[in-house]
Design an enzyme around this catalytic site. Structure first.
Site, PDB file in Angstrom:
ATOM      1  CE  LYS A 154      -2.480   4.879   0.946  1.00  0.00           C
ATOM      2  NZ  LYS A 154      -2.510   4.575   2.302  1.00  0.00           N
ATOM      3  CG  ASP A 158      -1.990   1.122   1.423  1.00  0.00           C
ATOM      4  OD1 ASP A 158      -2.966   1.246   0.419  1.00  0.00           O
ATOM      5  OD2 ASP A 158      -1.576   2.111   2.037  1.00  0.00           O
TER       6      ASP A 158
END
Ligand code: HSE
Length: 404
Positions: free
Chosen positions: A200, A196
């Protein structure tokens, strides 16, 4: 009044519905007539929800309603989120999303489709939860040469690391709490293995460069190997452990992009970023250092960031809000060239072999009386390749990079 729809009534979708209804007056001050929640698309029914009457199982109903001008995609995952977003954009309906997995993998394509159909694809909520980060980056920092962007980009892992550090809590127990609080991904592997954060920092790197950085081309390490003893060493030496996403731009326009746990020194502002909070540093050549701080996950903060985009999309009907993201790949520096200092723990029986291998490269002895069977040390700055070569025949319990 602009009619809207929510695709997916999960944690973030619920947040969007709450913000649209709870802050109706605030939104109407900006968008004449406000944003009306027309539909919620989900495969489930929500008979006890205040939004039960909005639920539909038929996407065509939304697409065929000419009053719908803005939708938010809060389904997560790549499909059917990509197909649903593409179909909306092709009809000139703007799409706002928190779906970092899709944005990282296919955001560029969706931006192109939006441009071709005079609408917008916006994804403020995909990075940093409730923190306004992408809009400032695109609107307030266009004139800057950004040389680095780094920080804590995952609320779940920061929550886990904080609880393990402060309360000696067990990893599984804290992960469960983060899931209950709606912070964790459906598959929490994406959080704890660093995917994750990796997605990002790839999105941010693409926006900073205007080209494409793919997460799969970057080095990614999660927090699953961090153990309770690491926190004791860190604390004794005035550090804490944080999962960081780091993107650095070199003079030659190549980038170094990685995700890994780091020891963060007590004096650094990221040291104080705890629980679900995220903290992101941006360095521009004129503006110097900026720091963005706020809740990096959670229903209402993330919902608020989606609604911020929905307002912008509603104010730009018939036009595209421009975001530059070219197909050309960024030149990524090989990970082996990254220079770091490392904190290392090993069995006491390895001490002589370690000292021999790292002769002249050990900057500090970090051994602690609390761990009489261990030898711990800090290396001087060295490349990943050099560290790997020196460590080749040695067995380490822990190896964590240190933020300088
Ligand atoms: N699982 C993500 C996090 C949600 O914990 O940061 C917000 O992107």
């Amino acid at each position: 009044m602009i009619k809207t729809a929510i695709l997916g009534l999960g944690n973030v979708g619920k947040g969007v519905a709450s913000v649209l209804t709870g802050n109706r007056a605030e939104i109407a001050r900006k968008v004449p007539g406000g944003l009306e929640l027309g539909y919620i698309l989900d495969i489930r029914d929500f008979p006890d929800s205040p939004f039960a009457d909005k639920v539909t199982h038929d996407y065509e109903e939304i697409l065929n309603d000419p009053e719908v001008k803005v939708i938010c995609e809060t389904m997560g995952g790549k499909e059917p989120a990509f197909t649903f977003s593409r179909r909306a954009l092709e009809k000139g309906i703007s799409v706002c999303t928190s779906n970092k997995e899709l944005v990282e993998a296919r955001g560029r394509e969706l931006l192109e489709i939006a441009r071709e159909h005079n609408c917008s694809y916006l994804f403020e909520a995909s990075v940093g939860g409730g923190i306004p980060l992408i809009a400032p980056l695109l609107n307030c920092l266009e004139q800057e040469r950004i040389s680095s962007i780094f920080g804590i980009l995952n609320g779940t892992t920061n929550y886990i690391l904080t609880k393990m550090d402060r309360f000696g809590a067990g990893y599984e127990e804290v992960l469960k709490e983060a899931q209950e609080l709606g912070y964790a991904e459906r598959n929490p592997e994406a959080d704890v293995e660093g995917y994750d954060t990796g997605r990002k920092i790839a999105i941010l790197s693409s926006l900073v460069s205007g080209k494409t950085v793919r997460f799969e081309d970057t080095y990614t390490e999660g927090i699953t190997k961090i153990c309770p003893a690491d926190f004791v060493y860190a604390e004794e030496h005035h550090y804490c452990i944080k999962l960081l996403g780091i993107s650095s731009r070199m003079e030659d326009e190549s980038f170094n992009v990685l995700t890994a746990p780091y020891l963060v020194p007590q004096g650094h502002p990221l040291y104080a970023v705890s629980d679900v909070f995220n903290g992101i540093f941006i360095h521009g050549n004129m503006v110097d250092d900026l720091m963005f701080y706020g809740r990096g996950a959670g229903t209402l903060p993330t919902g608020s960031a989606v609604v911020a985009d929905m307002i912008q999309a509603a104010l730009s009907i018939g036009k595209t809000i421009p975001i530059r993201w070219d197909k050309e790949r960024v030149d990524l520096k090989p990970h082996s060239e990254l220079v770091s200092t490392f904190f290392v723990r090993t069995d006491l029986s390895e001490q002589e072999a370690v000292r021999k291998a790292f002769d002249g490269k050990i900057a500090d002895d970090w051994s602690l009386p609390a761990f009489p069977d261990e030898y711990a040390f800090l290396t001087g700055p060295m490349s990943e390749a050099e560290f790997a070569a020196l460590a080749e025949k040695l067995k380490f319990k822990t190896r964590i990079r240190v933020l300088c």
